[in-house]
Design an enzyme around this catalytic site. Sequence first.
Site, PDB file in Angstrom:
ATOM      1  N   ALA A 136       0.887  -1.631  -0.215  1.00 55.19           N
ATOM      2  CA  ALA A 136       0.349  -0.095   0.251  1.00 55.19           C
ATOM      3  C   ALA A 136       0.649   0.782   0.081  1.00 55.19           C
ATOM      4  CB  ALA A 136      -1.161   0.057   1.219  1.00 55.19           C
ATOM      5  N   GLY A 137       1.220   1.732  -1.361  1.00 56.13           N
ATOM      6  CA  GLY A 137       1.705   2.888  -1.389  1.00 56.13           C
ATOM      7  C   GLY A 137       0.823   3.735  -1.783  1.00 56.13           C
ATOM      8  N   ARG A 274      35.868  29.671 -10.328  1.00 55.05           N
ATOM      9  CA  ARG A 274      36.670  28.974 -11.969  1.00 55.05           C
ATOM     10  C   ARG A 274      37.132  29.783 -12.687  1.00 55.05           C
ATOM     11  NH1 ARG A 274      39.545  24.347 -12.776  1.00 55.05           N
ATOM     12  NH2 ARG A 274      38.415  22.873 -15.181  1.00 55.05           N
ATOM     13  N   GLN A 285      27.943  33.541 -21.511  1.00 55.49           N
ATOM     14  CA  GLN A 285      26.733  34.133 -21.554  1.00 55.49           C
ATOM     15  C   GLN A 285      25.590  32.385 -21.202  1.00 55.49           C
ATOM     16  OE1 GLN A 285      24.314  34.876 -25.326  1.00 55.49           O
ATOM     17  NE2 GLN A 285      24.494  37.021 -24.071  1.00 55.49           N
ATOM     18  N   GLY A 351      31.395  21.190 -13.986  1.00 56.48           N
ATOM     19  CA  GLY A 351      31.854  19.622 -14.381  1.00 56.48           C
ATOM     20  C   GLY A 351      32.338  18.816 -13.875  1.00 56.48           C
ATOM     21  N   GLU A 375       5.448  11.880   0.617  1.00 57.11           N
ATOM     22  CA  GLU A 375       4.052  12.295   0.736  1.00 57.11           C
ATOM     23  C   GLU A 375       3.579  11.697  -0.212  1.00 57.11           C
ATOM     24  OE1 GLU A 375       4.305  14.739   3.528  1.00 57.11           O
ATOM     25  OE2 GLU A 375       5.503  14.436   4.568  1.00 57.11           O
TER      26      GLU A 375
END
Length: 390
Positions: A136-137, A274, A285, A351, A375
């Site tokens: 019963a899930g 970095r 961009q 990365g 839930e």
Amino acid sequence: MAGTADFDLYRPSDEHAMLRDAVRSLAEAKIAPFAAEVDEEARFPQEALDALVANDLHAVHVPDAYGGAGADALATVIVIEEVARVCASSSLIPAVNKLGSLPVILSGSEELKSTYLAPLARGDAMFSYCLSEPEAGSDAAGMKTRAVRDGDHYVLNGVKRWITNAGVSEYYTVMAVTDPEKRSKGISAFVVEKGDEGVSFGAPEKKLGIKGSPTREVYLDNVRIPAARMIGAEGTGFATAMKTLDHTRITIAAQALGIAQGALDYAKGYVQERKQFGKPIGDFQGVQFMLADMAMKLEAARQLTYSAAAQSERVAAGGEEKTLTFFGAAAKCFASDVAMEVTTDAVQLLGGYGYTRDYPLERMMRDAKITQIYEGTNQVQRIVMARNLP
């Protein structure tokens, strides 16, 4: 007309902002340093529990009548969000304390409330929620756990699965069938204690994420409890369980927000440090567009979640319940989908480093996944939303 500085319609109050600052400081000082170790060792985050209890942040939702902070639903969301930003496993302490105890708050007798909410508020006990079973899930009404009346007692038998913080919590809200002929209307809710004879636990599940929050089966073998430990009237347990989830799905949205915010914050800092091709990768961009999309979706999820929390609070105060089911499901579904997307993109921005356990993002990505599942899976959330369109 009020000045712009006083226009509070779409922002949390100053008290909520102060709470966020306080929880963030606490989380960074007392919880974040242990997050990687908790995940690596798959151990309960005791340091987080100790810090939360010491600062009355482990169960802020408990009404002040029972010794709690009496925090509103948005304050509870902010606490969970800020803890999840550094450690998702630790955020399940305040989240599951609310999930487990809310049935008592919503439907329990005054005796049950004073007996079980006061120790929770003091930090002497945690509270778990036992609804799911091996068979019963998503179909929770198909549960098999039985509760049979025997004089002034009920005797419980069955197995509950996927129980968060099982074995650590002292108290368990357990849904069990009292009348097999009535399906969902034959299900009742009970408080079971860890120390009750016949209660035992399975081995901890070996999970992809939230490894610091133990997930175990709960076994009920002829567990005899007083009839007074029934939450509400016989046959009302399933309705209480569903009403509970309307409120607590918002706490899962909060957890998802926190995980995503932690990932975005870390990635944002990384791309400024970095360097490739002679400049920070944050100057490119393509990277900027990724960050913009991550922040945009996260902010949309936050606004939806906070709006749902405000609805939850209004309903808790006796307001109209009509749209809470939709908004609770929508917040949980959208925020968790966003968290999975944001954490995956954050890993990408680092990365090869993002793929290693030397950096926190792969943990955040693993932790985010469960928010789409527990839930109520996000597929079930879409069914719930479709049936409750506002």
